[in-house]
Design an enzyme around this catalytic site. Structure first.
Site, PDB file in Angstrom:
ATOM      1  N   HIS A   9      63.069  33.394 -23.346  1.00 58.93           N
ATOM      2  CA  HIS A   9      63.065  33.672 -24.399  1.00 58.93           C
ATOM      3  C   HIS A   9      63.549  35.042 -24.800  1.00 58.93           C
ATOM      4  CE1 HIS A   9      60.779  34.606 -28.291  1.00 58.93           C
ATOM      5  NE2 HIS A   9      61.143  33.685 -28.746  1.00 58.93           N
ATOM      6  N   GLU A  27      67.152  35.278 -24.565  1.00 60.68           N
ATOM      7  CA  GLU A  27      67.752  34.608 -26.020  1.00 60.68           C
ATOM      8  C   GLU A  27      67.645  35.598 -27.133  1.00 60.68           C
ATOM      9  OE1 GLU A  27      66.107  32.742 -29.639  1.00 60.68           O
ATOM     10  OE2 GLU A  27      65.094  31.633 -28.048  1.00 60.68           O
ATOM     11  N   HIS A  28      66.784  36.509 -27.276  1.00 64.04           N
ATOM     12  CA  HIS A  28      66.799  37.400 -28.392  1.00 64.04           C
ATOM     13  C   HIS A  28      67.698  38.577 -28.315  1.00 64.04           C
ATOM     14  CE1 HIS A  28      63.113  36.923 -31.095  1.00 64.04           C
ATOM     15  NE2 HIS A  28      63.161  35.689 -30.177  1.00 64.04           N
ATOM     16  N   GLU A  83      56.431  38.010 -32.879  1.00 69.82           N
ATOM     17  CA  GLU A  83      56.263  36.445 -32.826  1.00 69.82           C
ATOM     18  C   GLU A  83      55.077  35.854 -32.058  1.00 69.82           C
ATOM     19  OE1 GLU A  83      59.589  33.160 -31.584  1.00 69.82           O
ATOM     20  OE2 GLU A  83      60.037  35.206 -31.256  1.00 69.82           O
TER      21      GLU A  83
END
Length: 420
Positions: free
Chosen positions: A47, A50-51, A127
């Site tokens: 993840h 991905e950022h 997040e």
């Protein structure tokens, strides 16, 4: 509409579907590298990566990546799941080559600038904090953890906060080197697209990538268990998971029809009995999710602390009742809901591109819509009732509870009710 598939010598796969009359297109790259491919110290790195893909490449800085797509009125985004990471864009058909250039750039050429890593680390920690403040979101992470304890597939996709704080450039680069291989990637496009042109561009961009050794993935083992956290919230959140088929199992269609009839809409059993007749909740639903080697049917509801016991016990009663008297009309309605939802969703090029990538990854081919409809229609009433009996009596359970849950029955007590 015509679906075409092409595989480069290095294993990189390309699938397109031309949709006549559309002025837009959706294009993306799906990488077989998600949360379940992480080792324990890497939890959250897929993840994080991905950022970071949007934070600068050898050709573009972060602003230039966004501007390249938005200057032509397009949209670019990404997501990480437990089995894949996807990077995709929606653009007008004349900008397909531009979108592919940008997506290819962020996948192949990220620079992982140290300052940008620190900035994005803060974003991801925010997040994680937001997720923890969203009960009907975080409860599913806890349910997954209890269903698959001490396994990659049971860990949160966002990652543990301490791990996210520790990731550096070398960690990101190592994950890319290990998992971002051509034989683990699928380029999928749908809408106003030209297959030959996409193959030509993709060959130039990805043709020189080298494939790597096959990577082993830990086999998922549904074990079940209970997670409870008491907190002074307005609602008590209830999530019950039951072991279900994986997406290659023919029973997956039976499982999906069953969960739709049980809690897939306003006419479903759970909604009618628990919300409409008894007023115990505002939201309640059931759904079946699947992975390569396991699956889970989940029931979720939010209710008040003084009604959580009633809601939990009636949910078990409805599971048992469905095994006894689920009738042909509600099974037929569930079949129709499944087919309609699938067909209406596939009017979007984004949905078609997503479906193509998923189907190619699972089956190494794209089953036709008529084949899928045939499989749904091939599930008999007896099949659904047999599956309902299995879910009511045999399927291993996992339970997650959050909020004012002092009165909530333990999983052991619910299991006794199942067996009674």
């Amino acid at each position: 509409m015509t679906t075409q598939i092409h595989t480069l010598p290095n294993g990189f796969r390309i699938v397109t579907e031309h949709m006549p009359g559309l002025e837009s297109a959706s294009i993306g790259i799906w990488v077989n590298a998600g949360g379940r491919h992480e080792r324990q110290p890497q939890n959250g790195i897929a993840h994080f990566l991905e950022h970071m893909a949007f934070k600068g490449t050898k050709k573009r800085n972060a602003l230039e990546i966004a501007e390249a797509i938005e200057d032509v009125g397009g949209y670019i985004n990404a997501y990480t799941s437990r089995e894949v990471t996807a990077y995709y864009a929606r653009i007008l058909k004349g900008d397909v080559a531009l979108a592919l250039d940008v997506i290819g750039d962020i996948v192949l050429n990220p620079i992982f600038d140290a300052n940008e890593i620190e900035i994005e680390r803060g974003v991801i920690l925010q997040e994680i904090g937001q997720s923890l403040d969203t009960p009907d979101d975080v409860i599913f992470d806890w349910l997954q953890e209890r269903a698959y304890p001490d396994q990659p597939i049971g860990r949160t996709i966002l990652g543990a906060e301490d791990r996210v704080r520790a990731f550096g450039r070398d960690d990101l680069s190592a994950f890319v080197a290990e998992h971002y291989r051509p034989d683990r990637m699928i380029l999928s496009a749908a809408g106003g697209v030209d297959h030959d042109e996409i193959v030509r561009i993709a060959t130039e961009m990805f043709g020189d990538m080298r494939s790597g050794p096959t990577l082993a993935v830990d086999i998922a083992r549904f074990q079940g268990g209970e997670y409870r956290t008491e907190k002074a919230l307005e609602q008590a959140h209830f999530a019950l998971g039951l072991e279900s088929p994986d997406y290659c199992d023919p029973e997956i269609y039976t499982a999906q029809i069953y969960s739709t009839a049980l809690g897939g809409g306003m006419s479903s059993r759970l909604f009618q009995e628990i919300r409409e007749k008894r007023g115990l909740c505002y939201s309640i639903y059931a759904q079946t999710g699947a992975y390569a080697d396991t699956g889970m049917t989940t029931i979720y509801a939010g209710t008040s602390g003084d009604q959580i016991a009633d809601l939990a016990e009636i949910t078990i009663d409805e599971l048992k009742r469905a095994a006894e008297d689920m009738n042909p009309s509600e099974i037929a309605r569930a079949r129709t809901q499944m087919k309609a939802g699938m067909l209406m969703g596939l009017e979007s090029p984004s949905s078609r591109a997503e479906r193509q990538a998923r189907m190619l990854a699972i089956w190494d081919r794209i089953p036709s819509l008529s084949e899928t409809v045939e499989r749904i229609d091939g599930v008999s009433d007896a099949d659904v009732r047999r599956f309902a009996e299995h879910m009511a009596v045999v399927a291993r359970p996992a339970l997650a509870l959050y909020g004012p849950i002092e009165a909530a029955p333990a999983l052991e007590r619910l299991q006794e009710r199942r067996a009674a």
